[in-house]
Design a protein around this motif. Sequence first.
Motif, mmCIF file in Angstrom:
data_model
loop_
_atom_site.group_PDB
_atom_site.id
_atom_site.type_symbol
_atom_site.label_atom_id
_atom_site.label_comp_id
_atom_site.label_asym_id
_atom_site.label_seq_id
_atom_site.Cartn_x
_atom_site.Cartn_y
_atom_site.Cartn_z
ATOM 1 N N ARG A 86 29.639 36.425 32.519
ATOM 2 C CA ARG A 86 30.525 36.314 31.355
ATOM 3 C C ARG A 86 31.473 37.496 31.321
ATOM 4 O O ARG A 86 31.084 38.625 31.626
ATOM 5 C CB ARG A 86 29.728 36.308 30.046
ATOM 6 C CG ARG A 86 30.625 36.345 28.800
ATOM 7 C CD ARG A 86 29.808 36.385 27.515
ATOM 8 N NE ARG A 86 29.060 37.614 27.342
ATOM 9 C CZ ARG A 86 29.581 38.770 26.914
ATOM 10 N NH1 ARG A 86 30.882 38.852 26.660
ATOM 11 N NH2 ARG A 86 28.835 39.840 26.770
ATOM 12 N N LYS A 94 40.249 36.842 28.291
ATOM 13 C CA LYS A 94 40.800 35.841 29.200
ATOM 14 C C LYS A 94 41.418 36.461 30.440
ATOM 15 O O LYS A 94 41.412 35.860 31.511
ATOM 16 C CB LYS A 94 41.841 34.994 28.462
ATOM 17 C CG LYS A 94 41.232 34.077 27.417
ATOM 18 C CD LYS A 94 42.293 33.207 26.763
ATOM 19 C CE LYS A 94 41.661 32.249 25.765
ATOM 20 N NZ LYS A 94 42.666 31.383 25.096
ATOM 21 N N TYR A 117 35.777 37.318 36.509
ATOM 22 C CA TYR A 117 34.337 37.370 36.729
ATOM 23 C C TYR A 117 33.955 37.129 38.194
ATOM 24 O O TYR A 117 32.778 37.086 38.530
ATOM 25 C CB TYR A 117 33.608 36.357 35.846
ATOM 26 C CG TYR A 117 34.156 34.952 35.892
ATOM 27 C CD1 TYR A 117 33.983 34.151 37.011
ATOM 28 C CD2 TYR A 117 34.848 34.421 34.812
ATOM 29 C CE1 TYR A 117 34.482 32.869 37.064
ATOM 30 C CE2 TYR A 117 35.357 33.137 34.848
ATOM 31 C CZ TYR A 117 35.172 32.355 35.976
ATOM 32 O OH TYR A 117 35.663 31.085 36.017
ATOM 33 N N LYS A 142 34.328 32.721 29.643
ATOM 34 C CA LYS A 142 35.196 33.764 29.127
ATOM 35 C C LYS A 142 35.193 33.622 27.618
ATOM 36 O O LYS A 142 35.835 32.731 27.056
ATOM 37 C CB LYS A 142 36.612 33.618 29.680
ATOM 38 C CG LYS A 142 36.727 33.936 31.164
ATOM 39 C CD LYS A 142 38.182 34.008 31.615
ATOM 40 C CE LYS A 142 38.279 34.420 33.083
ATOM 41 N NZ LYS A 142 39.676 34.610 33.519
#
Length: 205
Positions: free
Chosen positions: A9, A13, A17, A42
């Motif tokens: 996570r 935005k 990741y 996100k």
Amino acid sequence: MQQAVIFVRVSKKEQDYHRQLEDLRAVAQTQSVRVVAEISEKISGVRTNQERGGIQELLQLCRQGAIQKVFVCEVSRLGRSTVEVLQVVDELTRLGISIYVQNFGIETLKNGKRNPVAQFMFTLLAEFARLERETLRERILSGMEEARRQGKKIGRPDGTVEEKATFLKKYGSVARNLRAGLSVRKTAKLCEVSINTVRKVKTLL
């Protein structure tokens, strides 16, 4: 061979990741674990787990009984508060699923049994993550207050209005706590938002 899920996570935005995914894939490979799913989201860390599609998808997969291990890079990925993190840990432990936390190299289960060191570490790490968020929030609020004292305008530009439905959806956890009878101050603390935000939600309900 054990089957596992990788869970990652990021809270903004614009954050990426993919580095988390690559690192956790490498760890899974060294442990000879078969990764059957990768879940990424996100979403802000202040959202409750009930509001997070990713964590709900993870829990659903685990409840199906086909997963033996979950890989995360940090304990804070599992929830916004100590309570939420420990709820996830407890449920997966009851299901016989071990959680591997990469940055500390610890697992919640050893040979199918609870790892007491990991349980203790999870409690401490989740609490540290919560305190870090509170400290950051206090700094932001303090900076905003200082800007107001200097006569600077804080908030939306003049002439802009956020629609009621959008605002209430954005602060769904605040609305639920208020409807449950919690005070404005208690709701602000639990949801980690300003008292003014809670008052606005209360006015719109």
